[in-house]
Scaffold this active site. Structure first.
Site, short mmCIF file in Angstrom:
data_model
loop_
_atom_site.label_atom_id
_atom_site.label_comp_id
_atom_site.label_asym_id
_atom_site.label_seq_id
_atom_site.Cartn_x
_atom_site.Cartn_y
_atom_site.Cartn_z
N LEU A 132 78.54 54.80 9.13
CA LEU A 132 78.26 55.44 10.41
C LEU A 132 76.79 55.77 10.51
CD1 LEU A 132 79.21 59.17 10.66
CD2 LEU A 132 79.20 58.00 8.50
N CYS A 133 76.37 56.08 11.73
CA CYS A 133 74.99 56.48 12.00
C CYS A 133 75.06 57.63 13.00
CB CYS A 133 74.16 55.30 12.50
SG CYS A 133 74.85 54.48 13.94
N GLY A 134 74.04 57.80 13.79
CA GLY A 134 74.02 58.89 14.76
C GLY A 134 74.90 58.64 15.96
N GLY B 53 75.86 54.98 16.84
CA GLY B 53 76.55 53.71 16.81
C GLY B 53 75.70 52.46 16.85
N THR C 266 77.95 60.10 14.21
CA THR C 266 77.94 61.54 13.98
C THR C 266 78.07 62.33 15.28
OG1 THR C 266 76.58 61.17 12.02
CG2 THR C 266 76.65 63.41 12.86
#
Length: 101
Positions: free
Chosen positions: A60-62, A64, A90
């Site tokens: 995952l990231c911030g 997508g 996130t």
């Protein structure tokens, strides 16, 4: 194999390997509980050897955008593994009330 899963409907398996591919400062501002910071620029084939080959890697990231790129990079190193992109990242996890550290 790359699979996509909405983070808001994801049931986290016990002992899941979750990589947050944002830079360390963004990770420090808040990340999904249990996620390990593995910045996208630091991802390497050697890093993959630290994870059991049969275990999926959840990414995952911030929001997508980096996670799918990280999954593609990992797949270039090893196509036999399962990579799961947690869509929404996130930000969606926070909105959904998932545990954030």
């Amino acid at each position: 194999m790359i699979r996509k899963q909405e983070i808001t409907t994801f049931e986290f398996p016990e002992n899941a390997v979750i990589w947050d591919v944002r830079d360390p400062s963004a990770y420090a501002e808040g990340h999904l509980k249990g996620a390990i910071n593995q910045p996208i620029n630091d991802i390497s084939q050697a890093l993959l050897t630290q994870v059991d080959a049969g275990q999926p890697i959840y990414i995952l990231c911030g929001g997508g955008s980096k996670a799918p790129r990280a999954a593609e990079k990992l797949e270039e190193f090893d196509q036999s593994r399962e990579y799961v992109v947690l869509m929404g990242g996130t930000r969606a996890a926070k909105v959904a009330g998932l545990p954030i550290e």
